[in-house]
Design a protein around this motif. Structure first.
Motif, PDB file in Angstrom:
ATOM      1  N   SER A   1       6.400   6.007 -10.610  1.00 51.43           N
ATOM      2  CA  SER A   1       7.367   5.555 -10.556  1.00 51.43           C
ATOM      3  C   SER A   1       8.247   6.489  -9.427  1.00 51.43           C
ATOM      4  O   SER A   1       8.911   5.853  -8.653  1.00 51.43           O
ATOM      5  CB  SER A   1       8.141   5.493 -11.924  1.00 51.43           C
ATOM      6  OG  SER A   1       7.728   4.566 -12.645  1.00 51.43           O
TER       7      SER A   1
ATOM      8  N   ALA B   1       6.687   5.762  -6.149  1.00 53.33           N
ATOM      9  CA  ALA B   1       7.060   4.542  -5.467  1.00 53.33           C
ATOM     10  C   ALA B   1       8.655   4.442  -4.869  1.00 53.33           C
ATOM     11  O   ALA B   1       8.940   3.778  -3.988  1.00 53.33           O
ATOM     12  CB  ALA B   1       7.123   3.279  -6.814  1.00 53.33           C
TER      13      ALA B   1
ATOM     14  N   THR C   1       8.395   6.037   0.127  1.00 55.06           N
ATOM     15  CA  THR C   1       8.398   4.542   0.467  1.00 55.06           C
ATOM     16  C   THR C   1       7.807   4.127   1.617  1.00 55.06           C
ATOM     17  O   THR C   1       7.278   2.987   1.913  1.00 55.06           O
ATOM     18  CB  THR C   1       9.840   4.168   0.582  1.00 55.06           C
ATOM     19  OG1 THR C   1      10.828   4.843   1.609  1.00 55.06           O
ATOM     20  CG2 THR C   1      10.809   4.225  -0.702  1.00 55.06           C
TER      21      THR C   1
ATOM     22  N   ILE D   1       4.248   0.803  -8.063  1.00 55.54           N
ATOM     23  CA  ILE D   1       3.637   0.856  -6.987  1.00 55.54           C
ATOM     24  C   ILE D   1       3.874  -0.479  -6.189  1.00 55.54           C
ATOM     25  O   ILE D   1       4.364  -0.582  -4.934  1.00 55.54           O
ATOM     26  CB  ILE D   1       2.178   1.013  -6.898  1.00 55.54           C
ATOM     27  CG1 ILE D   1       2.101   2.455  -7.602  1.00 55.54           C
ATOM     28  CG2 ILE D   1       1.662   1.054  -5.735  1.00 55.54           C
ATOM     29  CD1 ILE D   1       2.508   3.800  -6.768  1.00 55.54           C
TER      30      ILE D   1
ATOM     31  N   GLY E   1       7.562  -0.932  -5.094  1.00 57.58           N
ATOM     32  CA  GLY E   1       8.120   0.140  -4.256  1.00 57.58           C
ATOM     33  C   GLY E   1       7.574   0.632  -3.013  1.00 57.58           C
ATOM     34  O   GLY E   1       8.246   0.977  -1.986  1.00 57.58           O
ATOM     35  N   LEU E   2       6.266   0.050  -2.696  1.00 61.38           N
ATOM     36  CA  LEU E   2       5.212   0.653  -1.699  1.00 61.38           C
ATOM     37  C   LEU E   2       4.792  -0.548  -0.931  1.00 61.38           C
ATOM     38  O   LEU E   2       3.722  -0.850  -0.761  1.00 61.38           O
ATOM     39  CB  LEU E   2       4.239   1.566  -2.071  1.00 61.38           C
ATOM     40  CG  LEU E   2       4.625   2.806  -2.819  1.00 61.38           C
ATOM     41  CD1 LEU E   2       3.178   3.704  -3.035  1.00 61.38           C
ATOM     42  CD2 LEU E   2       5.558   3.793  -1.871  1.00 61.38           C
TER      43      LEU E   2
ATOM     44  N   CYS F   1       2.141  -5.653  -2.092  1.00 62.24           N
ATOM     45  CA  CYS F   1       1.333  -5.110  -0.726  1.00 62.24           C
ATOM     46  C   CYS F   1       0.684  -5.803  -0.187  1.00 62.24           C
ATOM     47  O   CYS F   1      -0.714  -5.761   0.038  1.00 62.24           O
ATOM     48  CB  CYS F   1       0.864  -3.771  -1.320  1.00 62.24           C
ATOM     49  SG  CYS F   1       1.745  -2.641  -2.457  1.00 62.24           S
TER      50      CYS F   1
END
Length: 416
Positions: A100, A103, A107, A128, A131-132, A158
């Motif tokens: 967390s 993430a 960034t 993940i 946030g990524l 992603c």
């Protein structure tokens, strides 16, 4: 008479006052080694700050508190490795709380390695995924608690994902491959070793959307057969460079004929343990896949002198060959090596023929005459090839060649 006034003492100007941050960054960028960049950071706090903010890659072990400090310091980090050692891993190690922090704090991360982090779960993967969004490479091999739910959250968040390794994640099923097909059309590398729930259906779904795969590892995916591999080979025929099928015992000739016919850019092929492959399908590889550099076919029991001779004479880029336990192979397979200064044997660097009962010192002499670049030769459990026999025959191995007679030498990891 009064003397001339003394000149004003010139104020000293430091390099930090003379050079702007962008100019110092330019100096840092010229340093080639990590050691030199570390030394740059030792000059003063400002240079340490610049060195930290320019750092792109980091390997560390840290909890949430330290990760927050790292995120504040390494603001341009692109590659983060928190993998644990398989033999000395500590539990729980990396946790969902750590993910967390990653993430939210890193960034811009493109590469994240979490291999053998046994404490992470689907909740961490969800963080993940949310946030990524720039993530391109994820390795969660042997993170055994992960399921399709968490990994699918990554694929949904992603979309630029190019590399995904989930080896040993036993709960992974075809649902993950369906999610990859739907969301990650730029996928180039997928590692599924030991994911025994993957089937032909999953591979077929995968290549419906992912048609640019370069490296596909389905080693020990024992429920994968001809249909899945043939479909993948057809869909990714121009891009596929590495195909690993170790111990996929359901494979037959159809998939190998398809690979040989369509995958002209294939460089690495692992088919060790695929015992039902015929000599004809092996021979087709020699006739068609001229770009092969690495070929592992140990325990392919139907490999014959004829099929191996075809491989050696026509795969002109071959550097690594494993025919261990191919019991029908004899010295005759090497008879044509180097004829007319042609044949891949001349470039062979690694040759493994362990447990080939019919190969003799004569066959080894043929190999040595043609393969002057040989670096490693494995002749373990070859009863007709011993050190004493080779010495008696006056065989001369290349100076850099290591010969493994008894198993006392470390094996090259190129075939893993």
């Amino acid at each position: 008479m009064t003397g001339d006034p003394e000149p004003e003492q010139q104020q000293q100007i430091t390099i930090n006052e003379r050079l702007r941050d962008d100019e110092l960054r330019a100096v840092l960028s010229k340093l080639e080694t990590d050691k030199d960049k570390e030394v740059f950071g030792l000059v003063c706090k400002k240079w340490l700050y610049l060195q930290s903010t320019e750092r792109k890659k980091l390997c560390a072990r840290a909890g949430p508190h330290m990760l927050k400090k790292m995120a504040a310091r390494f603001t341009r980090l692109k590659d983060l490795d928190l993998s644990q050692s398989a033999s000395r891993s500590f539990y729980p190690g990396v946790t969902d709380s750590d993910l967390s922090v990653i993430a939210s704090g890193f960034t811009g991360l493109c590469v994240l390695k979490l291999r053998d982090c046994k404490g992470i779960t689907d909740a961490g993967m969800a963080a993940i995924g949310s946030g990524l969004s720039s993530l391109q490479s994820l390795d969660v091999s042997y993170c055994r608690k992960l399921t399709d739910k968490g990994l699918s959250a990554v694929t949904e968040g992603c979309h630029d994902l190019k590399r995904l390794h989930v080896a040993g994640c036993r709960f992974v099923t075809n649902k993950l491959l369906e999610s990859l097909s739907k969301n990650c059309h730029n996928l180039e590398e997928l590692g599924l070793q030991g994911c025994i729930n993957i089937t032909n259906t999953g591979l077929t779904a995968l290549v419906n959307g992912c048609k640019h795969i370069k490296h596909l590892d389905v080693n020990k995916c024992t429920n994968v057969g001809d249909l899945g591999i043939s479909t993948a080979a057809e869909a990714c025929s121009t891009s596929l460079k590495t195909l690993k099928l170790l111990d996929c015992y359901k494979l037959g000739d159809k998939s190998i004929f398809t690979v040989a016919d369509l995958c002209k850019n294939l460089e690495t092929l692992i088919i060790g343990g695929c015992r039902d492959l015929s000599s004809d399908s092996i021979k087709s590889l020699g006739a068609s896949t001229r770009s092969l550099r690495i070929l592992r076919m140990d325990w392919c029991l139907n490999v014959s002198d004829d099929s191996l001779s075809c491989i050696l004479s026509q795969c002109t880029s071959l550097e690594v060959l494993d025919i261990g336990c191919c019991e029908e192979v004899t010295d005759a397979a090497f008879a044509g090596l180097g004829n007319g200064n042609e044949g891949s044997g001349l470039g062979l660097k690694v040759l493994k023929i362990s447990n080939c009962q019919k190969i003799t010192v004569l066959g080894i002499s043929m190999v040595l005459k043609a393969c002057r670049s040989l670096e490693y030769l494995d002749v373990r459990s070859c009863p007709l090839v011993t050190k004493a026999g080779c010495d008696e025959a006056g065989l001369r191995f290349p100076e850099s060649c290591k010969v493994n007679y008894t198993g006392s030498l470390a094996e090259p990891d190129v075939l893993i």
